[in-house]
Design a protein around this motif. Structure first.
Motif, PDB file in Angstrom:
ATOM      1  N   HIS A  11      28.125   0.503  -0.832  1.00 16.40           N
ATOM      2  CA  HIS A  11      27.488   1.931   0.097  1.00 16.40           C
ATOM      3  C   HIS A  11      27.716   2.422   1.828  1.00 16.40           C
ATOM      4  CE1 HIS A  11      23.685  -0.204   1.411  1.00 16.40           C
ATOM      5  NE2 HIS A  11      23.457   0.996   2.009  1.00 16.40           N
ATOM      6  N   ASP A  12      27.687   0.962   2.747  1.00 19.55           N
ATOM      7  CA  ASP A  12      27.310   1.159   3.958  1.00 19.55           C
ATOM      8  C   ASP A  12      29.372   0.844   4.575  1.00 19.55           C
ATOM      9  OD1 ASP A  12      25.274   2.519   4.363  1.00 19.55           O
ATOM     10  OD2 ASP A  12      23.803   0.585   4.996  1.00 19.55           O
ATOM     11  N   ARG A  43      24.183  -5.332   8.425  1.00 17.44           N
ATOM     12  CA  ARG A  43      24.310  -4.082   7.311  1.00 17.44           C
ATOM     13  C   ARG A  43      24.881  -5.083   6.362  1.00 17.44           C
ATOM     14  NH1 ARG A  43      23.591   0.484   8.029  1.00 17.44           N
ATOM     15  NH2 ARG A  43      23.407   1.239   9.756  1.00 17.44           N
ATOM     16  N   HIS A  85      22.232  -6.541   4.663  1.00 15.67           N
ATOM     17  CA  HIS A  85      20.877  -5.362   4.420  1.00 15.67           C
ATOM     18  C   HIS A  85      21.655  -4.911   2.838  1.00 15.67           C
ATOM     19  CE1 HIS A  85      20.013  -0.798   3.643  1.00 15.67           C
ATOM     20  NE2 HIS A  85      21.573  -0.657   3.290  1.00 15.67           N
ATOM     21  N   ASP A 141      18.373   1.782  -1.577  1.00 15.67           N
ATOM     22  CA  ASP A 141      18.362   1.153   0.396  1.00 15.67           C
ATOM     23  C   ASP A 141      17.499   1.537   0.888  1.00 15.67           C
ATOM     24  OD1 ASP A 141      20.622   0.938   2.079  1.00 15.67           O
ATOM     25  OD2 ASP A 141      21.000   3.515   1.381  1.00 15.67           O
TER      26      ASP A 141
HETATM   27 MG    MG Z   1      22.106   1.382   3.348  1.00 16.10          MG
END
Ligand code: MG
Length: 393
Positions: free
Chosen positions: A107-108, A75, A78, A201
């Motif tokens: 965002h994550d 994550r 990413h 994304d």
């Molecule tokens: Mg994402």
């Protein structure tokens, strides 16, 4: 005394008229003096980078569980790739790079361990107790769960960053969230920076999943040649560099796919903003549909790639086995903690007790907060500690 806000941005490159600016920000929930050497959105970005939840991203699964190999995306990587893609586009479009980067890095934050498998399992556990949604959890982390600052809970981010984090939201949750949920009740869009990060994304995960899928041996280039977006770039690379070794062909193809998607996104979005006559960031928010998007042809190619990945990678039996295992771990932990809250670490016992004072599902929400915050290996260890008789600590 600090000078009045300048017409020119104080920090960073020149912005288009439709960009979000700190001067026009709807501000923070808890008012704070402006930072001296950074913009308000830079401060948001910096608070996110210094948060605990951000560091945890390193040990959270994207598609492949981290112990399957050191080279797969997690994550954290990413989120960095999303930030890179989003910032490049933001600069080309004259949008606010700092806000874009802040949203991308946050965002994550609310993702559970084990990627979508974990989220799915936790949502099932919470089904009759308000549900669980990673997007909403990201907002919950930056608004409430990070507890580092003396004067407030959370990170006290600007409205624009918070709004950008909240990509989707049910009407019920929107009512509860106040200003940041309003657009889900009355229609409207988030800032162009938020729209852009959402698209970045997709570009990031579609492409890195192709790369990781090939690296893992779950996908082959022959198979991917059934997808137009891949095939066209693959053939370009093959004809321009005959005899190039496979790994370089793979990288050259993926970078060309990213370039094609990003270039299309910039050109199409710039034209859409112009055609709509958008002169300010508020006008973009009031516009009935998103202005940052692909051309119809690129959108079609992108959909084809997504469909391919769903069928061939996310549902691959090797990924599926891990998915089932992950769901079992999350479900077991949730049941154990909700049945006996004394199994929770003390800090989370207090947290769950406080939530339960005002909410009949407070205990379950506190347990969900604990599980969602776990890294993959922490979840596996907790599972061992609770269910394996030979694991004592
Ligand atoms: Mg994402």
């Amino acid at each position: 005394m600090w000078p009045e806000p300048a017409a020119e941005p104080r920090f960073g490159p020149r912005l288009a008229a439709y960009a979000a600016t700190p001067e026009r920000s709807q501000g923070r929930v808890h008012p704070e003096p402006s930072p001296r050497y950074r913009s308000e959105f830079q401060r948001d970005r910096d608070r996110i980078v210094h948060s605990t939840a951000f560091r945890r991203l390193k040990y959270k699964t994207q598609v492949f569980v981290s112990h399957e190999g050191d080279l797969f995306r997690n994550r954290l990587t990413h989120s960095l790739e999303v930030a890179q893609i989003a910032r490049s586009c933001a600069r080309a479009l004259g949008l606010n790079e700092d806000l874009t980067e802040a949203i991308a890095l946050a965002h994550d934050l609310g993702h559970t361990p084990f990627g979508h498998a974990g989220q799915h399992a936790l949502n099932n556990c919470m089904r009759d107790r308000g549900g669980f949604e990673h997007n909403l959890q990201s907002l919950r982390i930056v608004d409430f769960l990070e507890q580092h600052y003396a004067e407030f809970d959370g990170l006290n981010l600007t409205f624009e960053t918070r709004e950008g984090i909240l990509k989707h939201c049910s009407q019920e949750n929107a009512l509860r969230l106040g200003l940041v949920g309003e657009r889900f009740l009355h229609g409207g869009q988030p800032t162009l920076e938020a729209q852009l990060t959402n698209m970045a994304d997709e570009v990031a995960y579609n492409n890195h999943d192709v790369d990781d899928g090939l690296r893992a041996g779950l996908l082959t280039m022959e198979q991917l040649c059934g997808v137009e977006l891949f095939r066209e770039r693959y053939e370009q690379v093959r004809s321009r560099y005959p005899g190039l070794e496979e790994r370089r062909v793979q990288h050259e193809t993926v970078r060309r796919m990213i370039d094609a998607l990003v270039s299309d996104l910039i050109v199409t979005s710039r034209a859409a903003i112009q055609a709509a006559g958008i002169q300010g960031s508020e006008a973009a928010r009031d516009f009935p549909e998103p202005l940052i998007h692909f051309s119809p042809d690129m959108a079609r190619q992108n959909r084809e790639l997504k469909r391919f990945l769903r069928q061939n990678l996310y549902h691959h039996h090797r990924v599926y086995r891990m998915t089932v295992k992950a769901q079992r771990i999350v479900r077991d932990l949730f049941e154990a903690f909700t049945e006996d809250a004394k199994l929770l670490p003390e800090h989370f016992q207090d947290h769950a007790r406080r939530l339960a004072e005002n909410d009949e599902h407070g205990l379950a929400r506190g347990v969900a907060d604990y599980i969602a915050g776990m890294t993959d290996r922490h979840a596996i260890r907790e599972h061992d500690r609770i269910f394996d008789l030979l694991t004592l600590i």
